[in-house]
Scaffold this motif. Sequence first.
Motif, PDB file in Angstrom:
ATOM      1  N   SER A   1       0.816  -1.219  -0.323  1.00 17.73           N
ATOM      2  CA  SER A   1      -0.238   0.327   0.278  1.00 17.73           C
ATOM      3  C   SER A   1       0.764   1.468   0.090  1.00 17.73           C
ATOM      4  CB  SER A   1      -0.883   0.036   0.806  1.00 17.73           C
ATOM      5  OG  SER A   1      -0.122  -0.110   2.092  1.00 17.73           O
ATOM      6  N   LYS A   2       1.509   1.219  -0.099  1.00 20.23           N
ATOM      7  CA  LYS A   2       2.986   2.482  -0.126  1.00 20.23           C
ATOM      8  C   LYS A   2       3.584   2.743  -1.432  1.00 20.23           C
ATOM      9  CE  LYS A   2       4.411   0.873   4.848  1.00 20.23           C
ATOM     10  NZ  LYS A   2       6.312   1.134   5.588  1.00 20.23           N
TER      11      LYS A   2
ATOM     12  N   PRO B   1       0.764   1.463   7.064  1.00 22.75           N
ATOM     13  CA  PRO B   1      -0.473   1.219   6.231  1.00 22.75           C
ATOM     14  C   PRO B   1       0.104   2.710   5.184  1.00 22.75           C
ATOM     15  CG  PRO B   1      -2.011   1.487   7.498  1.00 22.75           C
ATOM     16  CD  PRO B   1      -0.672   0.973   8.372  1.00 22.75           C
ATOM     17  N   SER B   2      -0.487   2.448   4.304  1.00 20.17           N
ATOM     18  CA  SER B   2      -0.795   4.306   2.938  1.00 20.17           C
ATOM     19  C   SER B   2      -1.607   3.725   1.795  1.00 20.17           C
ATOM     20  CB  SER B   2       1.184   4.041   2.547  1.00 20.17           C
ATOM     21  OG  SER B   2       0.704   5.259   1.667  1.00 20.17           O
ATOM     22  N   THR B   3      -1.458   4.868   1.529  1.00 16.24           N
ATOM     23  CA  THR B   3      -3.028   5.201   0.266  1.00 16.24           C
ATOM     24  C   THR B   3      -2.537   4.772  -0.829  1.00 16.24           C
ATOM     25  OG1 THR B   3      -2.410   7.144  -0.222  1.00 16.24           O
ATOM     26  CG2 THR B   3      -4.097   6.331   1.938  1.00 16.24           C
ATOM     27  N   HIS B   4      -1.755   4.070  -1.612  1.00 18.56           N
ATOM     28  CA  HIS B   4      -0.981   3.352  -2.337  1.00 18.56           C
ATOM     29  C   HIS B   4      -1.260   2.314  -3.087  1.00 18.56           C
ATOM     30  CE1 HIS B   4       0.931   7.471  -3.090  1.00 18.56           C
ATOM     31  NE2 HIS B   4       1.370   7.124  -1.748  1.00 18.56           N
TER      32      HIS B   4
END
Length: 313
Positions: free
Chosen positions: A68-69, A82-85
């Motif tokens: 997600s990065k 976590p991230s949004t990619h």
Amino acid sequence: MSTAMTLSTPPKTASSTAASDPAPGGPGASRSAGRGGAEKPSVIATGVLLLGALYCLIPIIWVLFAASKSADELFSTFTFAPSTHLLQNVQDLFSYRDGLFLRWAGNTALYAIGGALVSTLVSAAAGYGLALFDFRGKKLFFNLILAGVLVPAVILAVPQYLLFAQAGLANTYWAVFLPSILNPYGIYLARIYAGASIPREMIEAARTDGAGELRIFTRFAVPMMLPGLVTVFLFQFVGIWNNYMLPYIMLGDDSLFPITVGLSTLMNQGASQPAMYTTVITGALVSILPLIALFLLLQRYWQSDLTGGAVKG
């Protein structure tokens, strides 16, 4: 004499019966409760199982968070943050070289599904024959199969490549498909399960009624062996899906690669293109989703197998 002994024996009264029976809280009651009732789970055993499950899940959780990065966040943020990619990374993965990853996924599904199905059928036939037929050399043949279980597949990869190269089958689909058909461990499991689940009396009765051996095998033996064959199929499917060494040696065209070899080539490009690491991690996450779905779909066969074994015991 017997009459005297019978008369001299006092009748069993309510008080004597109560005295002979164990008290509700006595040691006899606790022993009977321990034998008849369900035992309480051990706290230590439960803790060890939870630690083992956490140990197995940590890599999957890491892959999920890392996928997600972005490429910059992969090495600059906390590991389990976590991230949004994620969606963007999935799109980049599927669009890489005009969808080459989807080609790798299709090749992997072809190798795994086709190889596991044919291997399961071969294992079922061999296990059925070893369990219910008597023939000369049966023990020697079974011992050779057990010896094949002990031989690592990596050792056989190079000799198999030399054989397929002489036959002109190297760098083809057959070079990965054909070696996956014979599975010694699957034959061993099928033999054990066939001997435990198929009664000889039923086979003899079917032969008496005029049924041929092929019909007996397909109509009677295979349905009885189905839970065990599901286990054989899953083991072989996962083994082929995760196989790296055999296709790496056999194949040179990247359009024939499975996911394991394809992601390895992308990983090697990460030394000069760090952005490829995110693509590799996202591909690893996508590649484990079919395995999870397969286990969830076939779980009921394992449950019925365990229930049947409990009833038989």
